[in-house]
Design an enzyme around this catalytic site. Structure first.
Site, PDB file in Angstrom:
ATOM      1  N   THR A  48       0.821  -1.208   0.000  1.00 29.65           N
ATOM      2  CA  THR A  48       0.000   0.000   0.000  1.00 29.65           C
ATOM      3  C   THR A  48       0.855   1.258   0.000  1.00 29.65           C
ATOM      4  O   THR A  48       0.424   2.310  -0.474  1.00 29.65           O
ATOM      5  CB  THR A  48      -0.949  -0.020   1.214  1.00 29.65           C
ATOM      6  OG1 THR A  48      -1.673  -1.256   1.216  1.00 29.65           O
ATOM      7  CG2 THR A  48      -1.936   1.125   1.176  1.00 29.65           C
ATOM      8  N   TYR A 137       4.801 -12.716   4.605  1.00 25.02           N
ATOM      9  CA  TYR A 137       3.730 -12.061   3.850  1.00 25.02           C
ATOM     10  C   TYR A 137       3.452 -12.878   2.599  1.00 25.02           C
ATOM     11  O   TYR A 137       4.256 -12.895   1.669  1.00 25.02           O
ATOM     12  CB  TYR A 137       4.157 -10.633   3.521  1.00 25.02           C
ATOM     13  CG  TYR A 137       3.162  -9.785   2.762  1.00 25.02           C
ATOM     14  CD1 TYR A 137       1.845 -10.178   2.553  1.00 25.02           C
ATOM     15  CD2 TYR A 137       3.557  -8.541   2.260  1.00 25.02           C
ATOM     16  CE1 TYR A 137       0.956  -9.378   1.866  1.00 25.02           C
ATOM     17  CE2 TYR A 137       2.677  -7.732   1.569  1.00 25.02           C
ATOM     18  CZ  TYR A 137       1.375  -8.152   1.376  1.00 25.02           C
ATOM     19  OH  TYR A 137       0.495  -7.349   0.686  1.00 25.02           O
ATOM     20  N   LYS A 166       1.170 -12.876   7.413  1.00 23.43           N
ATOM     21  CA  LYS A 166       0.109 -12.041   6.863  1.00 23.43           C
ATOM     22  C   LYS A 166      -0.429 -12.777   5.645  1.00 23.43           C
ATOM     23  O   LYS A 166       0.271 -12.938   4.648  1.00 23.43           O
ATOM     24  CB  LYS A 166       0.641 -10.662   6.476  1.00 23.43           C
ATOM     25  CG  LYS A 166      -0.397  -9.787   5.759  1.00 23.43           C
ATOM     26  CD  LYS A 166       0.216  -8.490   5.241  1.00 23.43           C
ATOM     27  CE  LYS A 166      -0.802  -7.694   4.436  1.00 23.43           C
ATOM     28  NZ  LYS A 166      -0.213  -6.442   3.873  1.00 23.43           N
TER      29      LYS A 166
END
Length: 298
Positions: A48, A137, A166
C-alpha cells in the site's frame, strides 16, 4: 522471544507524494492520526505504501519517520522489508532493526519463482540477520509465488523470531488449515474483505488498507473480535462492506489514496508510474460511497 509481540489492528500506510517526492510532513500527520485512533501498529513501505517504486533512500526515510512519530507511544512499527533478492531483503531488515522498528514484514520473493526450499532458505536468512519479530507475507496474486502451509509452519518452528504470517491469498481454507496444524502461529489478515472471517477463525490481527481512512472502525472491529465479542465485530464489519468493496475497485493503493485525497487527508493525488489516478467513473464511485462515512481531514 514473545511471538505474540505485534498483533491487533495494524495499518498498511499509504505513502503521500507532493511534486514527485515523498510528502514527509503529511506522512507524519497520517501516522499521528493512526496513533490517535486506536491502531496498534503501523506498517510503512509495504504494498500500500508503493514500496516497489520508492528509492532505497525514500524507503529508509519512511521507516525513520514512522519510528520517530511512534516514539513514546504504544503504537509499534512493523516495517516493510521485502525483496526478491535475499541479500537486499536482509539489508532492509537490518536497517529497520538498527533504526528502531519493532519488527519487519517480508513479502514473498516475486518474479524469480523460487521453490519451497528456496523460500525457506530466503526467510531463514532474513530471520537470522535480525533479532526482532519477522512476519511472513503471502500474497500470491501479486508475487506469483505461494508460500505453502508446510513451509510457513516449518519456518515458524525453526526460526524463533518468525511469529506468523500475513495471509493475503484470499484462501480461508488455508488459514484454517494453518491454525489447525500450528495453533501457536499468529495469523494476520491481509485483506479487508475477509478480516472478520479470519479473526473469527482464530486470527490475531489485521493489516488493513481501509484503516488509513477509518482507523477507529478497524480498531474496534479487531478488538471486539479478539475479545470474542463477535456480534459487535460483525456489526462493524457489515458497516464497512461498501467502503471495503470500493477501495479495491482498482489496484491498491489507487482507490485508498483517492479516498484520502477526497477526505482532505492528503494534499496531492500523486502516484509513481506505472500506477496512476483512477478513471473518472471510479473517482465518482469512491466519492459517492464516502458520503456515507464521516471522515475528517487535517
Amino acid at each position: 522471544m514473545d511471538k505474540n509481540i505485534i498483533i491487533g489492528a495494524m495499518t498498511a500506510l499509504i505513502t503521500p507524494f507532493k511534486n514527485g517526492k515523498v510528502d514527509e510532513q503529511s506522512y507524519a500527520r497520517l501516522i499521528k492520526r493512526q496513533i490517535e485512533n486506536g491502531i496498534d501498529a503501523v506498517v510503512p513501505v509495504g504494498t500500500t505504501g508503493e514500496s516497489a517504486t520508492l528509492t532505497h533512500e525514500e524507503h529508509r526515510t519512511c521507516i525513520e519517520i514512522a519510528v520517530e512519530t511512534c516514539k513514546g507511544t504504544k503504537v509499534k512499527v512493523l516495517a516493510g522489508a521485502g525483496s526478491n533478492a535475499t541479500h537486499e531483503a536482509v539489508g532492509l531488515a537490518k536497517f529497520a532493526k538498527e533504526h528502531g522498528a519493532d519488527g519487519i514484514l517480508s513479502v514473498a520473493p516475486y518474479y524469480n519463482k523460487p521453490t519451497q526450499q528456496g523460500l525457506y532458505e530466503h526467510y531463514k536468512a532474513i530471520a537470522q540477520s535480525v533479532d526482532i519479530p519477522v512476519l511472513l507475507y503471502n500474497v500470491p496474486g501479486r508475487t506469483g509465488c505461494e508460500i505453502s502451509t508446510d513451509t510457513i509452519i516449518k519456518l515458524f518452528r525453526d526460526c524463533e523470531n518468525i511469529y506468523g504470517v500475513k495471509e493475503a491469498s484470499g484462501n480461508i481454507d488455508k488459514c484454517v488449515d494453518l491454525l489447525a496444524h500450528e495453533p501457536r502461529m499468529m495469523l494476520i489478515s491481509g485483506e479487508d474483505a475477509i478480516n472478520y472471517p479470519i479473526l473469527s477463525n482464530g486470527g490475531k490481527g489485521v493489516i488493513s488498507v481501509t484503516s488509513n481512512l477509518l482507523p477507529d472502525m478497524i480498531s474496534a472491529l479487531t478488538h471486539f473480535a479478539l475479545d470474542e465479542n463477535y456480534k459487535e465485530a460483525k456489526k462493524i464489519n457489515d458497516e464497512l462492506y461498501n467502503i471495503n468493496k470500493i477501495l479495491f475497485c482498482e489496484s491498491n493503493p489507487i482507490p485508498i489514496k483517492t479516498a484520502m485525497y477526497i477526505a482532505g487527508l492528503i494534499e496531492s493525488l500523486e502516484f509513481r508510474l506505472p500506477l496512476c489516478p483512477p478513471s473518472k467513473e471510479n473517482f465518482a464511485k469512491i466519492e459517492e460511497v464516502m458520503k456515507k462515512y464521516k471522515i475528517k481531514g487535517f
